[in-house]
Design a protein around this motif. Structure first.
Motif, PDB file in Angstrom:
ATOM      1  N   THR A   1      -8.623  -2.016  -3.817  1.00 20.26           N
ATOM      2  CA  THR A   1      -8.611  -0.855  -4.693  1.00 20.26           C
ATOM      3  C   THR A   1      -7.220  -0.246  -4.786  1.00 20.26           C
ATOM      4  O   THR A   1      -6.409  -0.357  -3.848  1.00 20.26           O
ATOM      5  CB  THR A   1      -9.600   0.207  -4.170  1.00 20.26           C
ATOM      6  OG1 THR A   1      -9.483   1.397  -4.954  1.00 20.26           O
ATOM      7  CG2 THR A   1      -9.323   0.567  -2.728  1.00 20.26           C
ATOM      8  N   THR A   2      -6.942   0.410  -5.887  1.00 14.93           N
ATOM      9  CA  THR A   2      -5.649   1.086  -6.035  1.00 14.93           C
ATOM     10  C   THR A   2      -5.563   2.337  -5.164  1.00 14.93           C
ATOM     11  O   THR A   2      -4.480   2.844  -4.915  1.00 14.93           O
ATOM     12  CB  THR A   2      -5.402   1.472  -7.503  1.00 14.93           C
ATOM     13  OG1 THR A   2      -6.483   2.292  -7.965  1.00 14.93           O
ATOM     14  CG2 THR A   2      -5.299   0.230  -8.369  1.00 14.93           C
ATOM     15  N   ARG A   3      -6.714   2.839  -4.720  1.00 12.90           N
ATOM     16  CA  ARG A   3      -6.724   4.018  -3.853  1.00 12.90           C
ATOM     17  C   ARG A   3      -6.762   3.582  -2.385  1.00 12.90           C
ATOM     18  O   ARG A   3      -7.622   3.981  -1.615  1.00 12.90           O
ATOM     19  CB  ARG A   3      -7.900   4.930  -4.187  1.00 12.90           C
ATOM     20  CG  ARG A   3      -7.834   5.526  -5.595  1.00 12.90           C
ATOM     21  CD  ARG A   3      -8.842   6.655  -5.763  1.00 12.90           C
ATOM     22  NE  ARG A   3      -8.570   7.772  -4.871  1.00 12.90           N
ATOM     23  CZ  ARG A   3      -7.689   8.750  -5.111  1.00 12.90           C
ATOM     24  NH1 ARG A   3      -6.964   8.741  -6.222  1.00 12.90           N
ATOM     25  NH2 ARG A   3      -7.519   9.725  -4.238  1.00 12.90           N
TER      26      ARG A   3
ATOM     27  N   PRO B   1      -8.346  -8.416  -5.173  1.00 17.57           N
ATOM     28  CA  PRO B   1      -7.385  -7.339  -4.877  1.00 17.57           C
ATOM     29  C   PRO B   1      -8.082  -6.099  -4.344  1.00 17.57           C
ATOM     30  O   PRO B   1      -9.231  -5.798  -4.702  1.00 17.57           O
ATOM     31  CB  PRO B   1      -6.737  -7.062  -6.240  1.00 17.57           C
ATOM     32  CG  PRO B   1      -6.981  -8.287  -7.047  1.00 17.57           C
ATOM     33  CD  PRO B   1      -8.300  -8.832  -6.585  1.00 17.57           C
TER      34      PRO B   1
ATOM     35  N   THR C   1     -12.792  -3.084  -3.062  1.00 17.55           N
ATOM     36  CA  THR C   1     -12.238  -3.662  -4.291  1.00 17.55           C
ATOM     37  C   THR C   1     -12.066  -2.629  -5.396  1.00 17.55           C
ATOM     38  O   THR C   1     -11.459  -2.918  -6.430  1.00 17.55           O
ATOM     39  CB  THR C   1     -13.135  -4.794  -4.821  1.00 17.55           C
ATOM     40  OG1 THR C   1     -14.454  -4.284  -5.057  1.00 17.55           O
ATOM     41  CG2 THR C   1     -13.203  -5.950  -3.835  1.00 17.55           C
ATOM     42  N   GLY C   2     -12.605  -1.421  -5.199  1.00 19.46           N
ATOM     43  CA  GLY C   2     -12.482  -0.387  -6.207  1.00 19.46           C
ATOM     44  C   GLY C   2     -13.612  -0.389  -7.219  1.00 19.46           C
ATOM     45  O   GLY C   2     -13.604   0.407  -8.169  1.00 19.46           O
TER      46      GLY C   2
ATOM     47  N   MET D   1       0.828  -1.196   0.000  1.00 18.56           N
ATOM     48  CA  MET D   1       0.000   0.000   0.000  1.00 18.56           C
ATOM     49  C   MET D   1       0.866   1.251   0.000  1.00 18.56           C
ATOM     50  O   MET D   1       1.864   1.321   0.702  1.00 18.56           O
ATOM     51  CB  MET D   1      -0.865   0.044   1.262  1.00 18.56           C
ATOM     52  CG  MET D   1      -1.793  -1.117   1.438  1.00 18.56           C
ATOM     53  SD  MET D   1      -2.653  -0.901   2.994  1.00 18.56           S
ATOM     54  CE  MET D   1      -2.971  -2.596   3.393  1.00 18.56           C
TER      55      MET D   1
ATOM     56  N   LYS E   1     -15.529   3.666  -6.967  1.00 21.13           N
ATOM     57  CA  LYS E   1     -14.325   4.491  -6.837  1.00 21.13           C
ATOM     58  C   LYS E   1     -14.623   5.874  -6.263  1.00 21.13           C
ATOM     59  O   LYS E   1     -13.726   6.551  -5.764  1.00 21.13           O
ATOM     60  CB  LYS E   1     -13.642   4.645  -8.192  1.00 21.13           C
ATOM     61  CG  LYS E   1     -13.187   3.325  -8.809  1.00 21.13           C
ATOM     62  CD  LYS E   1     -12.493   3.563 -10.144  1.00 21.13           C
ATOM     63  CE  LYS E   1     -12.122   2.250 -10.821  1.00 21.13           C
ATOM     64  NZ  LYS E   1     -11.175   1.464 -10.014  1.00 21.13           N
TER      65      LYS E   1
ATOM     66  N   ASN F   1     -10.887   7.411  -0.700  1.00 23.87           N
ATOM     67  CA  ASN F   1      -9.578   6.975  -0.222  1.00 23.87           C
ATOM     68  C   ASN F   1      -9.771   5.986   0.920  1.00 23.87           C
ATOM     69  O   ASN F   1     -10.374   6.317   1.945  1.00 23.87           O
ATOM     70  CB  ASN F   1      -8.745   8.158   0.286  1.00 23.87           C
ATOM     71  CG  ASN F   1      -8.169   8.973  -0.848  1.00 23.87           C
ATOM     72  OD1 ASN F   1      -8.163   8.546  -2.006  1.00 23.87           O
ATOM     73  ND2 ASN F   1      -7.682  10.166  -0.537  1.00 23.87           N
TER      74      ASN F   1
END
Length: 327
Positions: free
Chosen positions: A186-188, A184, A142-143, A1, A146, A161
């Motif tokens: 979330t990318t945030r 996976p 999981t995003g 992260m 978003k 976030n």
């Protein structure tokens, strides 16, 4: 992260052990069940409650010096396997690989369930989305969702976030294992430097959502916990499909108690808080030293009372349903 810039920077007999085991029971040790020094690894998620346990234990046994090492879950289990600490307090049992590693060392660690924790979902006080379903949380983590507008049309809050307390933390593992089912994150998603840093970040960022152990905000006699609680909003959660407003519950003691299917069938208003997890003490000592004494204390009468006071649920407390006649 990635880190945001702001963060760069067995109850019935266990307690009797203390009274009966005051001498060494193995070669090479100078500590006893109530004296000496021992290192204990603790998941930082449980820092407030374990510090309270150590403080009380030290007052009862002034010659006992329990040194707490607050670490992410992954690191503390490595330290336990490598004998850097004798005891670990963690939100899971040993896995097969860890059991095999202990077997190679001819050690049979003792694992005791000592409490039930709830993960609190915390939001900025201005966030109106204070009631969330498990499906909505899964989409957030999981995003799939978003932005907050995808949750409830709150366009002004912008991107979501997600904040955890640390890399390799037990809360992040729990979310992956029990909520997203291995998908996976979330990318945030960001890692704070600690639980206090996480709470401060959420308190200062309206678009943030964080995950903390409930003991950080549940002890009403702890000024620090009450200060944190004033900074953030605790979301109410439900796993029920098509929920009504009364179906959303928070991770406080009454909701952490496990209700049986029979109780829920008889009293449909009852439900289990969906983000609850067991807390264990794992002791690798092969003799009755201070690690064994402290583990017995935490699992015993006095230690369980400290859990009860803090807002976590003691492992030995059973759910009791009280009904009142309808008028």
């Amino acid at each position: 992260m990635a880190k945001p810039a702001h963060f760069l920077t067995a109850l019935a007999g266990g307690w009797l052990l203390l009274a009966g085991c005051q001498s060494n029971s193995g070669a090479g040790g100078t500590d006893t069940a109530t004296s000496g020094s021992v290192a204990v690894a603790v998941d930082e998620t449980f820092a407030p409650i374990l510090q309270a346990q150590v403080d009380t234990f030290g007052k009862l046994y002034p010659e006992a010096h329990v040194k707490l090492h607050f670490e992410p879950e992954e690191n503390m289990m490595v330290d336990l396997l490598n004998d850097k600490v004798k005891v670990a307090v963690v939100a899971r049992e040993l896995n097969a690989e860890e059991i095999a590693s202990f077997a190679k060392q001819t050690i049979v660690p003792r694992t005791t369930r000592i409490g039930i924790d709830g993960l609190a979902i915390v939001l900025h006080p201005s966030n109106p989305d204070s009631m969330l379903t498990i499906n909505q949380l899964c989409d957030i983590f999981t995003g799939k969702s978003k932005t907050w507008s995808q949750v409830s049309n709150q366009k002004k809050l912008g991107d979501i976030n997600v904040v955890f307390d640390a890399n390799r933390s037990s809360t992040a593992r729990f979310v992956r294992d029990s909520l997203t089912k291995g998908a996976p994150l979330t990318t945030r998603v960001f890692a704070a430097s600690s639980n206090p840093a996480l709470l401060d970040y959420v308190a200062n960022h309206p678009n943030a959502i964080g995950v903390v152990g409930v003991n950080w905000i549940s002890d009403h006699d702890d000024p620090a916990a009450m200060k944190f609680l004033q900074k953030v909003r605790v979301a109410s959660i439900t796993a029920r499909p098509n929920p009504k407003p009364d179906d959303y519950i928070q991770p406080y003691q009454v909701n952490l108690a496990q209700k049986t299917p029979e109780q829920i069938a008889k009293y449909p208003e009852l439900q289990n808080y969906p983000l609850r997890r067991n807390l264990y003490v794992i002791n690798r000592e092969a003799r009755t030293g201070l690690g064994s004494g402290f583990a017995s204390f935490v699992a015993g009468k006095n230690g369980q009372l400290i859990f009860q006071k803090s807002g976590l649920l003691p492992a030995q407390m059973q759910a009791r349903v009280v009904t009142t006649p309808k008028r």
